[in-house]
Design a protein around this motif. Structure first.
Motif, PDB file in Angstrom:
ATOM      1  N   VAL A  87      10.503  -2.704 -18.008  1.00 30.11           N
ATOM      2  CA  VAL A  87       9.608  -3.838 -18.214  1.00 30.11           C
ATOM      3  C   VAL A  87       8.255  -3.306 -18.666  1.00 30.11           C
ATOM      4  O   VAL A  87       7.723  -2.361 -18.076  1.00 30.11           O
ATOM      5  CB  VAL A  87       9.429  -4.650 -16.904  1.00 30.11           C
ATOM      6  CG1 VAL A  87       8.369  -5.724 -17.054  1.00 30.11           C
ATOM      7  CG2 VAL A  87      10.749  -5.250 -16.469  1.00 30.11           C
ATOM      8  N   ASP A  88       7.717  -3.899 -19.707  1.00 31.97           N
ATOM      9  CA  ASP A  88       6.376  -3.562 -20.158  1.00 31.97           C
ATOM     10  C   ASP A  88       5.393  -4.416 -19.358  1.00 31.97           C
ATOM     11  O   ASP A  88       5.042  -5.529 -19.753  1.00 31.97           O
ATOM     12  CB  ASP A  88       6.234  -3.840 -21.654  1.00 31.97           C
ATOM     13  CG  ASP A  88       4.842  -3.529 -22.167  1.00 31.97           C
ATOM     14  OD1 ASP A  88       4.037  -2.901 -21.439  1.00 31.97           O
ATOM     15  OD2 ASP A  88       4.557  -3.932 -23.319  1.00 31.97           O
ATOM     16  N   PHE A  89       4.993  -3.898 -18.205  1.00 29.95           N
ATOM     17  CA  PHE A  89       4.134  -4.673 -17.300  1.00 29.95           C
ATOM     18  C   PHE A  89       2.819  -5.067 -17.954  1.00 29.95           C
ATOM     19  O   PHE A  89       2.281  -6.139 -17.675  1.00 29.95           O
ATOM     20  CB  PHE A  89       3.866  -3.887 -16.020  1.00 29.95           C
ATOM     21  CG  PHE A  89       5.075  -3.750 -15.143  1.00 29.95           C
ATOM     22  CD1 PHE A  89       5.531  -4.814 -14.397  1.00 29.95           C
ATOM     23  CD2 PHE A  89       5.760  -2.549 -15.068  1.00 29.95           C
ATOM     24  CE1 PHE A  89       6.653  -4.698 -13.589  1.00 29.95           C
ATOM     25  CE2 PHE A  89       6.875  -2.417 -14.275  1.00 29.95           C
ATOM     26  CZ  PHE A  89       7.327  -3.493 -13.531  1.00 29.95           C
ATOM     27  N   ALA A  90       2.296  -4.227 -18.838  1.00 28.63           N
ATOM     28  CA  ALA A  90       1.020  -4.527 -19.492  1.00 28.63           C
ATOM     29  C   ALA A  90       1.108  -5.765 -20.383  1.00 28.63           C
ATOM     30  O   ALA A  90       0.097  -6.392 -20.679  1.00 28.63           O
ATOM     31  CB  ALA A  90       0.547  -3.327 -20.304  1.00 28.63           C
ATOM     32  N   SER A  91       2.312  -6.134 -20.810  1.00 27.26           N
ATOM     33  CA  SER A  91       2.448  -7.293 -21.693  1.00 27.26           C
ATOM     34  C   SER A  91       2.579  -8.616 -20.930  1.00 27.26           C
ATOM     35  O   SER A  91       2.619  -9.684 -21.550  1.00 27.26           O
ATOM     36  CB  SER A  91       3.676  -7.120 -22.597  1.00 27.26           C
ATOM     37  OG  SER A  91       4.859  -7.203 -21.832  1.00 27.26           O
ATOM     38  N   ILE A  92       2.631  -8.568 -19.613  1.00 24.45           N
ATOM     39  CA  ILE A  92       2.741  -9.793 -18.815  1.00 24.45           C
ATOM     40  C   ILE A  92       1.360 -10.430 -18.720  1.00 24.45           C
ATOM     41  O   ILE A  92       0.421  -9.824 -18.202  1.00 24.45           O
ATOM     42  CB  ILE A  92       3.322  -9.482 -17.426  1.00 24.45           C
ATOM     43  CG1 ILE A  92       4.738  -8.928 -17.581  1.00 24.45           C
ATOM     44  CG2 ILE A  92       3.300 -10.726 -16.530  1.00 24.45           C
ATOM     45  CD1 ILE A  92       5.367  -8.426 -16.295  1.00 24.45           C
ATOM     46  N   PRO A 108       7.645  -2.246   2.031  1.00 26.29           N
ATOM     47  CA  PRO A 108       6.345  -1.659   2.342  1.00 26.29           C
ATOM     48  C   PRO A 108       5.281  -1.965   1.287  1.00 26.29           C
ATOM     49  O   PRO A 108       5.568  -2.103   0.099  1.00 26.29           O
ATOM     50  CB  PRO A 108       6.630  -0.159   2.412  1.00 26.29           C
ATOM     51  CG  PRO A 108       8.096  -0.082   2.727  1.00 26.29           C
ATOM     52  CD  PRO A 108       8.711  -1.261   2.020  1.00 26.29           C
ATOM     53  N   ILE A 109       4.058  -2.042   1.743  1.00 25.08           N
ATOM     54  CA  ILE A 109       2.942  -2.462   0.898  1.00 25.08           C
ATOM     55  C   ILE A 109       2.641  -1.463  -0.215  1.00 25.08           C
ATOM     56  O   ILE A 109       2.010  -1.825  -1.217  1.00 25.08           O
ATOM     57  CB  ILE A 109       1.700  -2.751   1.765  1.00 25.08           C
ATOM     58  CG1 ILE A 109       0.712  -3.599   0.973  1.00 25.08           C
ATOM     59  CG2 ILE A 109       1.100  -1.467   2.294  1.00 25.08           C
ATOM     60  CD1 ILE A 109      -0.320  -4.293   1.806  1.00 25.08           C
ATOM     61  N   ASP A 110       3.108  -0.229  -0.112  1.00 19.48           N
ATOM     62  CA  ASP A 110       2.884   0.742  -1.196  1.00 19.48           C
ATOM     63  C   ASP A 110       3.425   0.210  -2.523  1.00 19.48           C
ATOM     64  O   ASP A 110       2.813   0.407  -3.567  1.00 19.48           O
ATOM     65  CB  ASP A 110       3.533   2.084  -0.875  1.00 19.48           C
ATOM     66  CG  ASP A 110       2.843   2.810   0.273  1.00 19.48           C
ATOM     67  OD1 ASP A 110       1.710   2.431   0.626  1.00 19.48           O
ATOM     68  OD2 ASP A 110       3.458   3.748   0.818  1.00 19.48           O
ATOM     69  N   GLY A 111       4.565  -0.464  -2.483  1.00 22.78           N
ATOM     70  CA  GLY A 111       5.126  -1.056  -3.702  1.00 22.78           C
ATOM     71  C   GLY A 111       4.229  -2.138  -4.265  1.00 22.78           C
ATOM     72  O   GLY A 111       4.114  -2.291  -5.488  1.00 22.78           O
ATOM     73  N   ALA A 112       3.572  -2.877  -3.398  1.00 14.03           N
ATOM     74  CA  ALA A 112       2.649  -3.919  -3.854  1.00 14.03           C
ATOM     75  C   ALA A 112       1.434  -3.303  -4.535  1.00 14.03           C
ATOM     76  O   ALA A 112       0.960  -3.816  -5.559  1.00 14.03           O
ATOM     77  CB  ALA A 112       2.201  -4.786  -2.682  1.00 14.03           C
ATOM     78  N   LEU A 115       2.555  -2.300  -7.986  1.00 12.01           N
ATOM     79  CA  LEU A 115       2.642  -3.461  -8.882  1.00 12.01           C
ATOM     80  C   LEU A 115       1.262  -3.966  -9.272  1.00 12.01           C
ATOM     81  O   LEU A 115       1.026  -4.343 -10.419  1.00 12.01           O
ATOM     82  CB  LEU A 115       3.433  -4.594  -8.214  1.00 12.01           C
ATOM     83  CG  LEU A 115       4.937  -4.500  -8.297  1.00 12.01           C
ATOM     84  CD1 LEU A 115       5.582  -5.560  -7.412  1.00 12.01           C
ATOM     85  CD2 LEU A 115       5.431  -4.640  -9.726  1.00 12.01           C
ATOM     86  N   GLU A 116       0.347  -3.961  -8.328  1.00 10.75           N
ATOM     87  CA  GLU A 116      -1.020  -4.421  -8.621  1.00 10.75           C
ATOM     88  C   GLU A 116      -1.671  -3.536  -9.694  1.00 10.75           C
ATOM     89  O   GLU A 116      -2.376  -4.029 -10.569  1.00 10.75           O
ATOM     90  CB  GLU A 116      -1.852  -4.409  -7.339  1.00 10.75           C
ATOM     91  CG  GLU A 116      -3.272  -4.915  -7.533  1.00 10.75           C
ATOM     92  CD  GLU A 116      -4.089  -4.823  -6.267  1.00 10.75           C
ATOM     93  OE1 GLU A 116      -4.932  -5.698  -6.067  1.00 10.75           O
ATOM     94  OE2 GLU A 116      -3.896  -3.858  -5.488  1.00 10.75           O
ATOM     95  N   ARG A 117      -1.404  -2.241  -9.635  1.00  6.12           N
ATOM     96  CA  ARG A 117      -1.957  -1.334 -10.656  1.00  6.12           C
ATOM     97  C   ARG A 117      -1.292  -1.550 -12.012  1.00  6.12           C
ATOM     98  O   ARG A 117      -1.933  -1.456 -13.060  1.00  6.12           O
ATOM     99  CB  ARG A 117      -1.781   0.123 -10.226  1.00  6.12           C
ATOM    100  CG  ARG A 117      -2.717   0.584  -9.135  1.00  6.12           C
ATOM    101  CD  ARG A 117      -2.653   2.091  -8.925  1.00  6.12           C
ATOM    102  NE  ARG A 117      -1.312   2.595  -8.640  1.00  6.12           N
ATOM    103  CZ  ARG A 117      -0.752   2.661  -7.431  1.00  6.12           C
ATOM    104  NH1 ARG A 117      -1.421   2.252  -6.382  1.00  6.12           N
ATOM    105  NH2 ARG A 117       0.468   3.151  -7.280  1.00  6.12           N
ATOM    106  N   GLU A 118       0.015  -1.812 -12.025  1.00  6.30           N
ATOM    107  CA  GLU A 118       0.774  -1.944 -13.261  1.00  6.30           C
ATOM    108  C   GLU A 118       0.601  -3.293 -13.949  1.00  6.30           C
ATOM    109  O   GLU A 118       0.686  -3.366 -15.183  1.00  6.30           O
ATOM    110  CB  GLU A 118       2.263  -1.703 -12.991  1.00  6.30           C
ATOM    111  CG  GLU A 118       2.594  -0.305 -12.519  1.00  6.30           C
ATOM    112  CD  GLU A 118       2.281   0.745 -13.567  1.00  6.30           C
ATOM    113  OE1 GLU A 118       2.612   0.539 -14.743  1.00  6.30           O
ATOM    114  OE2 GLU A 118       1.705   1.788 -13.198  1.00  6.30           O
TER     115      GLU A 118
END
Length: 168
Positions: A87-92, A108-112, A115-118
């Motif tokens: 997935v091209d997260f920057a294009s969302i 776990p919140i590490d995944g969040a 995602l927040e960075r991506e």
């Protein structure tokens, strides 16, 4: 990723039928045992906030419903988490809300934070002292609209149709 999640993910990718059988066994037990059998899988002993009997019953019923007849969706979900999403997260471009509890051991919140960075439009909402179930119950009003004093949803803020009894 917690050890149990790693094991389930590994089974989903290497032995999906075994994982499906394990899920079938869990659903069979959940249907016959106290709701705590399911609730304990999604709560943390660190959180001193009781889960109501109504919420526990709903969590068990949803768990049984999800796994009793067909387990392919659950197996696919775990397999998907183990693979590259491509997935091209920057294009969302739409806004993306992320609600996570800081004591959630299932997700776990590490995944969040990743995602927040991506995701350029992500907004992370961290619920202090919330595990997996408590994140759900505490975030419903904000995510889906407000609940009036009779337990009815004010749908003017969101057209989603959540389970109103979980907000208790």
């Amino acid at each position: 990723m917690p050890a149990v999640q790693r094991l389930v993910t590994r089974l989903a990718t290497s032995a999906p039928s075994v994982l499906g059988g394990l899920f079938r066994g869990q659903a069979w037990l959940a249907e016959r045992l106290d709701p705590s059998f399911v609730v304990d899988q999604y709560t943390s002993a660190e959180v001193d906030d009781p889960i109501s009997e109504d919420v526990a019953a709903i969590v068990r019923a949803d768990f049984v419903e999800a796994l009793a007849e067909r387990r392919g969706g659950a197996v696919t979900e775990f397999r998907t988490t183990a693979t590259d999403w491509d997935v091209d997260f920057a294009s969302i471009t739409p806004s993306v809300g992320l609600w996570y509890g800081d004591t959630d051991t299932n997700v776990p919140i590490d995944g969040a934070h990743w995602l927040e960075r991506e995701l350029p439009t992500a907004q992370l909402h961290v619920l202090q002292g919330a595990d997996h179930i408590r994140t759900l119950t505490r975030s419903i009003p904000e995510v889906c609209g407000e609940i009036d004093d009779r337990g009815n949803w004010d749908r003017s803020t969101n057209e989603a149709s959540p389970h109103p009894r979980l907000a208790g």
